[in-house]
Scaffold this active site. Structure first.
Site, mmCIF file in Angstrom:
data_model
loop_
_atom_site.group_PDB
_atom_site.id
_atom_site.type_symbol
_atom_site.label_atom_id
_atom_site.label_comp_id
_atom_site.label_asym_id
_atom_site.label_seq_id
_atom_site.Cartn_x
_atom_site.Cartn_y
_atom_site.Cartn_z
ATOM 1 N N ASP A 136 0.856 -1.192 0.000
ATOM 2 C CA ASP A 136 0.000 0.000 0.000
ATOM 3 C C ASP A 136 0.885 1.232 0.000
ATOM 4 O O ASP A 136 2.072 1.169 0.331
ATOM 5 C CB ASP A 136 -0.917 -0.001 1.230
ATOM 6 N N GLU A 195 -2.695 9.247 7.597
ATOM 7 C CA GLU A 195 -1.240 9.057 7.695
ATOM 8 C C GLU A 195 -0.611 9.852 8.842
ATOM 9 O O GLU A 195 0.425 9.482 9.371
ATOM 10 C CB GLU A 195 -0.567 9.438 6.374
#
Length: 269
Positions: free
Chosen positions: A10, A152
């Site tokens: 990913d 993130e």
């Protein structure tokens, strides 16, 4: 004999939502995960660059002797899945087709929404896959470039996240859709906020979770599935190109793993 694992790649931590489902459905399988957090997000990048990065991650995990590869990133799936499938001898699975199938099955009014990165939306892979299965379906796609940075940076629980999600999804609220595909594997970490904004009348489809059902089927089909009576314990190995500490914070909370080892990965940059 050492178990062969399933590889997951990913652009960052988003693919951990797919790994969580893999750990639930396939507890006997060893898992090798690589998140390219140093170069995340992939969504705004040119397709050719995304393809290059995806190949770099693929080669890294092939060195771990994986038996199957899951491209747990919608942007990478759109850019590189077909190319990688053609060139690898092991099964390769992406996240777009399973999510599309599940949405068609779930919708009652044939109006489906897709939220994804700019790259995935631009590729038009979701509308293409959906229309191949059902030409009458109406598909509304929306790029949500601010969602991945929220995840993130480990800010997906914050008041800022609620504000960003509400503002981004405003137009979709009146679009008439009854089914919404979370077309980026980062987005399930924002799922409670997205559901609250869209309302309980809209069914959310987690494309990553749907993918694991396909992985399970392929493991059986190719006779690659691990048996529960195997004496060798399943491994969970995690690699990131960015901060191991930040990755560990997000991953351990999401996967509920207390003792987690996260290693630095060096790719072609």
């Amino acid at each position: 004999m050492k178990k062969q694992g399933i590889g997951f790649i990913d652009s960052g931590v988003g693919g951990l939502t797919v790994v969580k489902e893999a750990m639930r459905q396939l507890p006997n399988e060893s898992i090798y995960y690589l998140g390219d957090t140093a170069r995340c997000p992939y969504g705004p990048r040119p397709e050719e660059q995304v393809r290059q990065f995806t190949w770099e991650m693929t080669h890294f995990l092939l060195e771990k002797d994986i038996k199957m590869l899951v491209i747990a990133c919608n942007t990478a799936t759109a850019a590189a899945l077909e190319d990688i499938k053609k060139k690898l001898a092991i099964p390769v699975v992406g996240v777009i087709l399973p999510g599309s199938r599940a949405a068609i099955k779930a919708t009652k009014n044939n109006q489906i929404g897709v939220i994804a990165t700019a790259g995935t939306v631009k590729s038009e892979m979701y509308p293409k896959m959906i229309h191949e299965k059902d030409a009458t379906a109406k598909v509304a796609s929306l790029a949500c470039p601010k969602f991945v940075p929220l995840v993130e940076s480990n800010s997906y629980h914050s008041p800022v996240a609620k504000k960003v999600v509400a503002e981004t999804l405003q137009n979709l609220q009146t679009s008439g859709i009854d089914t919404l595909i979370l077309g980026c594997t980062h987005y399930p970490l924002l799922r409670p906020i997205i559901q609250n904004v869209m309302g309980n009348q809209v069914t959310l489809i987690d494309s990553g979770a749907e993918t694991i059902s396909e992985v399970s089927t392929l493991l059986d089909y190719f006779d690659l599935a691990e048996k529960s009576d195997c004496s060798e314990p399943a491994e969970r190995r995690f690699y990131t190109t960015g901060s191991t500490q930040l990755f560990k914070e997000i991953a351990s909370e999401w996967l509920k793993i207390e003792e987690m080892s996260v290693e630095q990965a060096k790719l072609g940059f």
